[in-house]
Design an enzyme around this catalytic site. Structure first.
Site, PDB file in Angstrom:
ATOM      1  N   MET A  29       0.843  -1.198   0.000  1.00  0.00           N
ATOM      2  CA  MET A  29       0.000   0.000   0.000  1.00  0.00           C
ATOM      3  C   MET A  29       0.882   1.252   0.000  1.00  0.00           C
ATOM      4  O   MET A  29       0.427   2.341   0.344  1.00  0.00           O
ATOM      5  CB  MET A  29      -0.943  -0.013   1.198  1.00  0.00           C
ATOM      6  CG  MET A  29      -1.895  -1.221   1.151  1.00  0.00           C
ATOM      7  SD  MET A  29      -3.442  -0.970   1.995  1.00  0.00           S
ATOM      8  CE  MET A  29      -2.872  -0.657   3.645  1.00  0.00           C
ATOM      9  N   GLY A  30       2.152   1.092  -0.353  1.00  0.00           N
ATOM     10  CA  GLY A  30       3.036   2.252  -0.450  1.00  0.00           C
ATOM     11  C   GLY A  30       3.580   2.688   0.897  1.00  0.00           C
ATOM     12  O   GLY A  30       3.534   1.935   1.867  1.00  0.00           O
ATOM     13  N   HIS A  33       9.188   1.082   3.178  1.00  0.00           N
ATOM     14  CA  HIS A  33      10.291   1.163   4.128  1.00  0.00           C
ATOM     15  C   HIS A  33      11.142  -0.101   3.990  1.00  0.00           C
ATOM     16  O   HIS A  33      10.875  -0.956   3.124  1.00  0.00           O
ATOM     17  CB  HIS A  33       9.762   1.353   5.552  1.00  0.00           C
ATOM     18  CG  HIS A  33       8.695   0.364   5.919  1.00  0.00           C
ATOM     19  ND1 HIS A  33       8.947  -0.977   6.064  1.00  0.00           N
ATOM     20  CD2 HIS A  33       7.354   0.518   6.131  1.00  0.00           C
ATOM     21  CE1 HIS A  33       7.830  -1.607   6.378  1.00  0.00           C
ATOM     22  NE2 HIS A  33       6.834  -0.725   6.414  1.00  0.00           N
ATOM     23  N   GLY A  35      11.230  -2.771   5.544  1.00  0.00           N
ATOM     24  CA  GLY A  35      10.485  -4.034   5.608  1.00  0.00           C
ATOM     25  C   GLY A  35      10.033  -4.459   4.210  1.00  0.00           C
ATOM     26  O   GLY A  35      10.217  -5.610   3.799  1.00  0.00           O
ATOM     27  N   HIS A  36       9.435  -3.505   3.464  1.00  0.00           N
ATOM     28  CA  HIS A  36       9.035  -3.819   2.086  1.00  0.00           C
ATOM     29  C   HIS A  36      10.269  -4.167   1.246  1.00  0.00           C
ATOM     30  O   HIS A  36      10.235  -5.077   0.423  1.00  0.00           O
ATOM     31  CB  HIS A  36       8.346  -2.618   1.438  1.00  0.00           C
ATOM     32  CG  HIS A  36       7.078  -2.188   2.104  1.00  0.00           C
ATOM     33  ND1 HIS A  36       6.981  -1.064   2.879  1.00  0.00           N
ATOM     34  CD2 HIS A  36       5.844  -2.750   2.103  1.00  0.00           C
ATOM     35  CE1 HIS A  36       5.753  -0.930   3.318  1.00  0.00           C
ATOM     36  NE2 HIS A  36       5.036  -1.942   2.880  1.00  0.00           N
ATOM     37  N   GLY A 146       4.795  -9.869   4.407  1.00  0.00           N
ATOM     38  CA  GLY A 146       5.543  -9.773   5.650  1.00  0.00           C
ATOM     39  C   GLY A 146       4.824 -10.510   6.786  1.00  0.00           C
ATOM     40  O   GLY A 146       3.592 -10.537   6.855  1.00  0.00           O
ATOM     41  N   GLU A 147       5.608 -11.090   7.677  1.00  0.00           N
ATOM     42  CA  GLU A 147       5.028 -11.779   8.840  1.00  0.00           C
ATOM     43  C   GLU A 147       4.506 -10.801   9.880  1.00  0.00           C
ATOM     44  O   GLU A 147       3.881 -11.208  10.851  1.00  0.00           O
ATOM     45  CB  GLU A 147       6.072 -12.715   9.470  1.00  0.00           C
ATOM     46  CG  GLU A 147       6.282 -13.954   8.627  1.00  0.00           C
ATOM     47  CD  GLU A 147       7.394 -14.854   9.128  1.00  0.00           C
ATOM     48  OE1 GLU A 147       8.090 -14.473  10.092  1.00  0.00           O
ATOM     49  OE2 GLU A 147       7.577 -15.931   8.538  1.00  0.00           O
ATOM     50  N   ASP A 149       2.112  -8.844   9.442  1.00  0.00           N
ATOM     51  CA  ASP A 149       0.677  -9.112   9.332  1.00  0.00           C
ATOM     52  C   ASP A 149       0.499 -10.625   9.319  1.00  0.00           C
ATOM     53  O   ASP A 149       0.181 -11.224   8.295  1.00  0.00           O
ATOM     54  CB  ASP A 149       0.126  -8.452   8.072  1.00  0.00           C
ATOM     55  CG  ASP A 149       0.222  -6.941   8.146  1.00  0.00           C
ATOM     56  OD1 ASP A 149      -0.465  -6.348   8.981  1.00  0.00           O
ATOM     57  OD2 ASP A 149       1.011  -6.354   7.387  1.00  0.00           O
ATOM     58  N   SER A 184       6.701  -0.141  10.002  1.00  0.00           N
ATOM     59  CA  SER A 184       5.340  -0.026   9.494  1.00  0.00           C
ATOM     60  C   SER A 184       5.191   1.334   8.835  1.00  0.00           C
ATOM     61  O   SER A 184       5.782   2.323   9.298  1.00  0.00           O
ATOM     62  CB  SER A 184       4.357  -0.116  10.673  1.00  0.00           C
ATOM     63  OG  SER A 184       3.085   0.363  10.286  1.00  0.00           O
TER      64      SER A 184
HETATM   65  O1  PAF Z   1      -0.199  -5.759   3.788  1.00  0.00           O
HETATM   66  C1  PAF Z   1      -0.577  -4.839   3.038  1.00  0.00           C
HETATM   67  O2  PAF Z   1       0.106  -3.839   2.802  1.00  0.00           O
HETATM   68  C2  PAF Z   1      -1.937  -4.938   2.395  1.00  0.00           C
HETATM   69  O3  PAF Z   1      -2.875  -5.515   3.238  1.00  0.00           O
HETATM   70  C3  PAF Z   1      -1.916  -5.659   1.031  1.00  0.00           C
HETATM   71  C4  PAF Z   1      -1.509  -7.114   1.184  1.00  0.00           C
HETATM   72  C5  PAF Z   1      -0.970  -4.942   0.096  1.00  0.00           C
HETATM   73  C6  PAF Z   1      -3.325  -5.639   0.407  1.00  0.00           C
HETATM   74  O4  PAF Z   1      -3.765  -4.325   0.211  1.00  0.00           O
END
Ligand code: PAF
Length: 279
Positions: A29-30, A33, A35-36, A146-147, A149, A184
């Site tokens: 969702m942009g 950071h 983590g991504h 990511g774990e 979530d 996050s």
């Molecule tokens: O984890 C997230 O950032 C969102 O829930 C995802 C998986 C991109 C779905 O919008």
């Protein structure tokens, strides 16, 4: 790196990819950071091409203010991921993803009954809507989540299998700041005082690893709640100790083979989540 802002732009970029049977996909969702980036680096290492999506999915927000204030930083995001070797950034408009309102109700295997599920009604169904839609468009070989979530990851594994998508779901460890705070996008919304207080969450939940030798899961939950709430910047919404496969809360350490602790804590109005493995 191509930045596709519409479905049509995406399709023309996608058609140029060299090997469509070896695509790694990182949905986001942009407000990206480290983590991504750890997910993206893994995809780049394992895949011929890597696609990321940046889409703040309205159907997974059950709080209008959270949706309105969710950080949107497309230019900085693209600058961050380009050196990592991403091939396509898909940053669609709402109408590209939802040309019509999405009324699909997914079978989530009951995994949404606990933890985040009852606290965020409709959230996981919205996640399933957007991720399945993205899977249909991107047709990845593997997709990285990511774990942090933890419950989302379990639900998406279930949905992917239930809907028979031929996609490997790959979970990646939580990236943390040096002080322990789970990275996050929402951390950007914390005031300096809240940012200073926030690592207290991870410090407190880690104590469960010691306390579990003498206390029951319910006693551990009570202790941790008290410890987190002792910080005036923080308010615990819930702490749950649960079966890592079914998400069902456990009341004895023998109740499950794999046990996880998950929590949501407010640094008002920002809601932070974290989890650790206990068994
Ligand atoms: O984890 C997230 O950032 C969102 O829930 C995802 C998986 C991109 C779905 O919008």
């Amino acid at each position: 790196m191509i930045v596709a802002r519409t479905l049509a732009e995406f399709i023309s970029a996608y058609n140029e990819l060299p090997n469509k049977s070896d695509i790694g996909f990182v949905p986001t969702m942009g407000a990206l950071h480290e983590g991504h980036l750890s997910l993206i680096r893994r995809s780049v290492a394992e895949s011929t091409s890597t696609i990321i999506s940046i889409f703040v999915n309205p159907t997974q927000f059950n709080n209008a203010n959270d949706l309105a204030t969710y950080p949107r930083t497309l230019e900085a995001d693209c600058a961050l991921v380009e050196p990592a070797g991403v091939d396509i950034v898909f940053a669609p408009r709402v109408e590209d993803i939802y040309p019509e309102p999405d009324h699909r109700i997914f079978n989530l295997g009951g995994l949404d009954q606990y933890g985040e599920g009852p606290r965020r009604p409709g959230h996981f169904n919205g996640v399933a809507q957007v991720v399945t839609r993205l899977f249909e468009i991107v047709k990845p070989t593997r997709s990285y989540f990511g774990e942090k979530d933890f419950q989302q990851l379990a639900i998406l594994r279930y949905v992917t299998e239930d809907q028979k998508f031929p996609i490997s779901i790959i979970g990646c460890p939580i990236a943390r700041a040096t002080d322990g705070l789970a990275l996050s996008s929402r951390n950007a919304l914390l005031t300096p005082a809240q940012r200073e207080a926030a690592p207290h969450i991870y410090q407190c939940i880690c104590q469960a690893r010691e306390w579990k030798s003498t206390l029951t899961p319910d006693e551990v939950v009570a202790r941790i709640t008290e410890a987190i709430n002792a910080n005036p910047e923080l308010e615990t919404e819930y702490i749950e100790i649960f079966n890592a496969r079914t998400m069902e809360p456990v009341h004895n350490w023998e109740d499950a083979q794999e046990i996880q602790l998950g929590c949501a804590v407010y640094a008002h109005p920002v809601r932070l989540i974290d989890n650790i493995k206990l068994k």
